[in-house]
Design an enzyme around this catalytic site. Structure first.
Site, short mmCIF file in Angstrom:
data_model
loop_
_atom_site.label_atom_id
_atom_site.label_comp_id
_atom_site.label_asym_id
_atom_site.label_seq_id
_atom_site.Cartn_x
_atom_site.Cartn_y
_atom_site.Cartn_z
N MET A 79 0.82 -1.20 0.00
CA MET A 79 0.00 0.00 0.00
C MET A 79 0.86 1.27 0.00
SD MET A 79 -2.93 -1.26 2.71
CE MET A 79 -3.82 0.32 2.66
N HIS A 80 0.21 2.39 -0.27
CA HIS A 80 0.75 3.74 -0.08
C HIS A 80 1.75 4.20 -1.14
CE1 HIS A 80 -1.09 3.07 3.77
NE2 HIS A 80 -0.14 2.23 4.17
N ASP A 236 -2.69 -4.82 0.54
CA ASP A 236 -2.31 -6.08 1.19
C ASP A 236 -2.88 -6.24 2.59
OD1 ASP A 236 -0.66 -4.19 2.43
OD2 ASP A 236 1.21 -5.11 1.80
#
Length: 485
Positions: A79-80, A236
């Protein structure tokens, strides 16, 4: 059958799951991280795609898998991260990853500009999120940002290569820090503050929605049926929860991968920005979650093995377990990549404390295992302040392969650790479940059940008491050295 693909930080994992939810085959392809400057952490989207191809083609060659029977694909991923594509869909620069800390000044500026961002987006701005990275690019690489026509999260680049579609899921959209998480739609206020237009953002879909279909070219190359559904999938964290069956209020699990998450499912949006707890959309409709996001997990063990010149991590763990007599005399702060929860400190560093001439490699390795476990115990208190936690916690991800580490973790948390069927596959298995939901339209409750428990590891009470004392020292050590970072 269903194909689940998880784009991690250290590898791409792919699994084939049948209608009985058995993992028929699994494959992985490694990835490396580039750190060209202090606080920077990057990967090439082209490397992601090459690793996806390697993993999938390895699965295709697995005996006993009726490859043409795959009827949907699901995606999960780190992520991110921030991916910028130009008009032709080509990456404009390497992706800036979740554990990149360069945008710390921009995160602080965003929090000042939008004091309510933690309530809107689910957590205050931190350097690893996509939103402050956009501000960093506007300041340092404006010509790159000006050419961007698509802003994506990492797994969504894989989706684009599979389908040609620009889409994401609600969990990953939350992790970009650009979503009004309570309303489950992009926040015009935050997007405007980041200096981009809504037109560069992908469609934000629920994780079990169809995001596109497999292109004819890709289907021909992979030997699949063209036009099969590709689910929106999930970041995830949420995909791991779907894999563990952590989809109902109060369900909890820990994902121990390169980075680590302590996750609790909720049926309502419950932001807790004061604790730096991430309150994001789940991978299923009408569900949210609270999560402590830690940047350092099993990656710290890989670092220690390299430091000690041990190429066989399994052998190193076995040697460490044989030498175990109680808590290591060495204390380890695992903040090799800075830390998000509970410190929001990209400048934090790893610390080995208590070294003497008699310190052994096994004591250092054990200290690393304990340091990650104590960091999870550290954030457990914050999660408990926002709502009750169960006494039994499922653990998935690569770190769950070590029963020795799981015994340490159970005692550090003073909770029973549960290992489940498919726990090592984690988010890839969750992605396959979301693929099934997208293809069949089934009730998520019928598919996202808790897998069979393969082992329960109860805490050792004497060891739990000892780790409780070590946690006090762990917190004190951080407070003592933080001015030096």
């Amino acid at each position: 059958m269903y194909l689940g693909i998880d784009l991690g930080t250290s590898s791409v994992k792919a699994v084939v799951v049948d209608g009985a939810q058995r993992i028929l085959a699994a494959a992985a392809a490694p990835l490396s991280v580039s750190r060209p400057r202090a606080l920077w952490s990057e990967q090439s989207p082209g490397d992601w795609w090459a690793a996806v191809e390697l993993a999938v083609l390895e699965l295709r060659g697995t005996a006993g898998v009726a490859w043409s029977a795959i009827s949907a694909i699901g995606l999960s991923g780190q992520m991110h991260g921030l991916v910028l594509l130009d008009e032709a869909g080509l990456p404009l620069r390497p992706a800036i990853l979740h554990n990149d800390g360069r945008a710390f000044a921009e995160a602080e500026a965003l929090n000042r500009q939008l004091p309510d961002i933690g309530a809107i987006a689910g957590v205050p701005a931190m350097p690893g999120f996509a939103a402050p990275k956009l501000l960093w690019l506007a300041r340092h690489e404006p010509e790159v940002l000006a050419r961007a026509r698509h802003v994506l999260l990492p797994k969504d680049y894989v989706r684009f290569r599979l389908t040609g579609a620009f889409a994401t899921d609600m969990c990953d959209a939350s992790g970009a820090l650009l979503l009004d998480t309570g309303k489950r739609q992009w926040s015009p206020e935050i997007v405007r503050a980041c200096g981009i237009g809504m037109d560069v953002l992908p469609a934000a879909l629920e994780g079990n929605a169809v995001s596109g279909t497999l292109s004819k070219q890709r289907a021909a190359h992979w030997g699949l049926v063209p036009g099969i559904s590709v689910a929106a999938g999930a970041g995830d964290a949420a995909a791991g929860a779907v894999a563990s069956g952590a989809v109902n209020a109060g369900d909890a699990f820990i994902s121990l991968g390169t980075a680590t998450q302590y996750f609790v499912a909720r049926t309502e949006y419950r932001p807790a920005p004061q604790h730096l707890i991430h309150s994001f959309c789940h991978g299923l409709p009408n569900r949210w979650f609270q999560m402590a996001a830690l940047l350092n997990g099993a990656g710290a063990l890989a670092w220690a093995a390299g430091l000690l010149g041990k190429s066989d991590i399994g052998a190193l763990l076995a040697e460490t377990e044989r030498a175990f007599t109680g808590p290591s005399p060495v204390l380890f702060l695992p903040y090799l990549s800075g830390e998000r929860t509970p410190h929001n400190n990209p400048h934090a560093k790893g610390v080995l404390f208590g070294l003497t001439p008699s310190t052994t490699p096994e004591q250092v390795t054990q200290a690393v295992l304990e340091g990650v476990a104590l960091s999870l115990a550290d954030v457990q208190g914050s999660l408990e302040e926002t709502g009750a936690l169960p006494d039994r916690i499922a653990v998935n991800g690569g770190g769950s392969r070590s029963r020795f580490w799981m015994r340490i973790l159970a005692s550090a948390l003073n909770k029973t650790v549960l290992l489940q069927d498919g726990s090592e596959s984690g988010p890839a298995f969750g992605a396959a479940r979301l693929a099934r939901l997208a293809a069949t339209g089934e009730d998520p409750a019928a598919v996202c059940s808790k897998p069979r428990i393969t082992e329960e590891i109860a805490p050792d009470q004497a060891l739990a008491d000892a780790y409780g004392q070590r946690l006090t020292h762990f917190r004190a050590l951080y407070r003592a050295v933080v001015p030096l970072f």
